[in-house]
Design a protein around this motif. Sequence first.
Motif, short mmCIF file in Angstrom:
data_model
loop_
_atom_site.label_atom_id
_atom_site.label_comp_id
_atom_site.label_asym_id
_atom_site.label_seq_id
_atom_site.Cartn_x
_atom_site.Cartn_y
_atom_site.Cartn_z
N GLY A 100 5.34 11.15 -10.89
CA GLY A 100 4.37 10.07 -10.37
C GLY A 100 3.62 9.30 -11.12
N TYR A 101 3.20 10.00 -12.47
CA TYR A 101 2.56 8.98 -13.43
C TYR A 101 3.57 8.36 -14.16
N ALA A 102 4.68 8.43 -14.17
CA ALA A 102 5.81 7.70 -14.95
C ALA A 102 6.04 6.52 -14.04
N PHE A 145 4.82 -4.76 -5.84
CA PHE A 145 5.34 -5.70 -4.89
C PHE A 145 6.79 -5.66 -5.31
N GLY A 146 7.52 -5.32 -4.29
CA GLY A 146 9.06 -5.24 -4.14
C GLY A 146 9.31 -3.98 -4.27
N ALA A 147 8.60 -3.07 -4.53
CA ALA A 147 8.94 -1.69 -4.85
C ALA A 147 9.18 -0.89 -3.68
N GLU A 148 10.06 0.41 -3.64
CA GLU A 148 10.19 1.34 -2.75
C GLU A 148 8.86 1.93 -2.31
N PRO A 149 8.48 2.65 -1.14
CA PRO A 149 7.36 3.50 -0.79
C PRO A 149 7.61 4.54 -1.74
N VAL A 150 6.39 5.37 -1.95
CA VAL A 150 6.29 6.52 -2.65
C VAL A 150 6.07 7.88 -1.92
N VAL A 151 6.19 8.94 -2.38
CA VAL A 151 5.63 10.16 -1.73
C VAL A 151 4.65 10.52 -2.34
N GLN A 152 3.49 10.97 -1.58
CA GLN A 152 2.47 11.33 -2.42
C GLN A 152 2.48 12.92 -2.71
N PRO A 153 1.72 13.29 -3.57
CA PRO A 153 1.80 14.92 -4.01
C PRO A 153 1.33 15.73 -2.69
N GLY A 154 1.94 16.82 -2.95
CA GLY A 154 1.33 17.80 -1.55
C GLY A 154 0.31 18.90 -2.14
N GLU A 155 0.26 19.90 -1.53
CA GLU A 155 -0.61 20.84 -1.85
C GLU A 155 0.00 21.52 -3.22
N ARG A 156 -0.97 21.76 -4.09
CA ARG A 156 -0.77 22.48 -5.45
C ARG A 156 0.70 21.84 -6.06
N PRO A 157 0.65 20.54 -6.29
CA PRO A 157 1.82 19.70 -6.89
C PRO A 157 2.24 20.67 -8.27
N GLY A 167 -5.21 9.28 -16.01
CA GLY A 167 -4.34 7.96 -15.62
C GLY A 167 -3.29 7.83 -16.81
N THR A 168 -2.73 6.63 -16.83
CA THR A 168 -1.99 6.27 -17.82
C THR A 168 -2.29 5.14 -18.45
N LYS A 169 -1.44 4.55 -19.47
CA LYS A 169 -1.79 3.17 -20.06
C LYS A 169 -1.96 1.94 -18.86
N ALA A 201 0.61 -1.19 0.06
CA ALA A 201 -0.03 0.02 0.00
C ALA A 201 0.89 1.36 0.18
N ALA A 202 2.15 1.03 0.53
CA ALA A 202 2.87 2.40 0.50
C ALA A 202 3.56 2.54 -1.00
N THR A 203 3.48 1.70 -1.82
CA THR A 203 4.01 2.06 -3.04
C THR A 203 2.89 2.38 -3.99
N TRP A 204 1.64 2.85 -3.80
CA TRP A 204 0.67 3.30 -4.62
C TRP A 204 0.55 4.71 -4.48
N TRP A 205 0.56 5.25 -5.57
CA TRP A 205 0.50 6.70 -6.02
C TRP A 205 -0.77 7.25 -6.34
N TRP A 206 -1.02 8.33 -5.54
CA TRP A 206 -2.50 9.06 -5.44
C TRP A 206 -2.29 10.36 -6.65
N PRO A 207 -2.85 10.48 -7.81
CA PRO A 207 -2.74 11.63 -8.49
C PRO A 207 -3.72 12.69 -8.29
#
Length: 736
Positions: free
Chosen positions: A565-567, A545-557, A509-511, A23-29
């Motif tokens: 993030g999309y990449a 699975f096996g990925a590093e945690p991501v940092v979510q977008p902050g205010e007015r990214p 989103g992306t493909k 869950a820590a690797t999912w990215w919220w756009p």
Amino acid sequence: MYDDVDPFIGTEATVLPEPSGIAATWWWPKPQVGNTHPGACYPLGMVSACAYSGGYPTGYGLYDLSTEGVPTRLHDRAVTSGFTHFQQSGTGAIRKYYNYFRVTPMIEPLDELDRTWDLVSEEAAPGWYAATLDNGIEAEITVGPKSAVHRYRFPEHPSARVVVDFSVGGLEIPYGATLPLRARLEAVEPGVVQGEIVVEGVPLSVYIECDADDWRQMLWYDRRLMPAGQRLDLDSIRPSTLRPFGLMWMGTASQGQSVEVRMGFSLRGVDQARRNLHKDLGELGSFSTRLAGTRETWRGLLDAITVDTEDDVRREVFATAVYHSLLKPCFAADESPFWSHKGPFVFDVSTMWDIYRTQLPLLTALMPHRVVEFANAMLTIAEEEGNLPIGYRMARGSDRFSRQGSALVHTLLADLAHLGLHGIDWDWAMVHMQTDLRRSYGEEFLLQGYAQPMSHTLDLAYGYWCAGVIAQLLGDTAQLRENVEMAARWRNAFDEETGLLRDSTYYEGTKFNYSFRILHDMAARIELAGGDEAFVALLDAFFGFGAEPVVQPGERPGLEEMRAGYALGRFEGLNNEPDMEAPWAYHYAGRPDRTAEVVHGIVHQMFGPGRGGLPGNDDSGGLSSWFVWACLGLFPVAGQNLFLLHPPAFASARMRMARGELTIVADGFIEPTPGGPVQYIRSVTLDGAPVESSWIAGSELHQGGELRFTLADTPGDWGRTHRPPSTPRPTQGLLP
């Protein structure tokens, strides 16, 4: 379940524990806020009512316009300028007609009408909202299907007022405020006023009664009082000529004096608004009786699903998800302002892209007759306006969301055909389904075999398959053959070298987010990706699975932050809709254990209690209904008459289905914790008979019965061999 609902969940920016594991690797756009409101609502009713701050996008709350990341504050505290009607629920957009007919109780002069008051306290329950203003006035609101009733208690004051402003709506953000094009307002008799405004071509009428018999009743224009009994007609309103206008009751208030304002609404004139009010209120016609009726209706619906847990917080989150799933769309039979005949009419379908996979299947289970009504409303819109809507709000023109998706009503119609529900003219439906597939980008699909963005290629191919279900039902073999051929064009959207969708410009989103949709021929889809192992590897990378945690977008990214993030090509974790069905793609590759791990991470880490308990926009209940199904151990495959199975999130549950009651039992269940161990399915039975496959036909499950799971802390062989069906051609075996 009624007493467990917290309507404030999702009204503020997301506040959830720091995620762990995958869950820590999912990215919220998308915006990290539920965009819900706590206002009074009737199940699938036409009217809602809430404190109005001008915040985005419901008119309630603290926030400015927000389309990505953490929302920016518009207010530093809870404030209101009154109480408005017609709010969206959880969406990221608004139309002009929202938040009209603002009712403001005051002890201040009329000149201060546009100020705000602090909300000292707020309470809410299904069908009821209450607030206390910092001037001591206490407000309560309840609603019926087409009405609202306000009750205000005043402190002692020589000049108390209840003011209704007809002149503005929308939001208090740049370019968010709106005004009517035309308006009329007249006093009918003491305590009774009626009027109509026209917004976006929609005539929105209201009939108002007030029980403050000894107070003066007045119309006002430009904050100047008009003589009693006078009529106000404004034939052409422009921003440069707009002056505020409305009505008011004013008088001396004794300590604790109660004043009720009863409002009936219609899109077909003030006479129908009056009839709607009196029908909703009944003979006694008071706040208390309307509230009692609305509460009874909510209790009956919310009790249709119950779960067994000793954790009050988990029960609250689940009950509120059920509640949020039952707010929209707005059903307003016999109310279409665009055609004169009677019949079903719905608005706030915002949008099919948000609700077709999870919310409409939930409504089909709980209220099949209302979903038939919804389907007929969609077909009527197609007949009157030229196409089946992607989204439809209280404004002329159904096709306002063409970038989101296409042919999504087709999935609902296919499911209703599978279930054999009565009340739909299938010949009529077939004509509109086929016509709809050939409009705008459907022409591109016909000519070259694909449409841009590539997600539309999947929509259209699946739409042809769903229309094929109806063709088979009607015995139209020629049409069925044509549709099967067109449905096979889903392949044109994929790059066989990568096993993913081709590059395109995708909506939100992306493909990657669209590459793992559940198609009608998943066996061929997996083969295209290189087989089971290759497909599972793609899914594993997508889910982190096996990925590093991501940092979510902050205010007015910034743009670069969003591009990075999309990449990642990562799952959105239910922050948005494009990939909400992707966890179940594992089923088709024989890995339901992976589905269990992903769904566990979402259910127990992405939803929580409190105002910040949602990971993203609830989108008319699309997000909440996903959570309901996921907690029950079921996922409906819209259009295919299938429910995919995974470990339930509760020890037992009971649910009303279209034709019977379903009891769900999870033997060996362990009460979960965020980030805690995952449980897996070892075996399943339905009414005692073994279920070796990882799916059950919807027409079978809708009969009800006992669905019993046996869970364990390690995966077994269940579901690895007996996979969900892949059906390039709709088969008679899936029909009743």
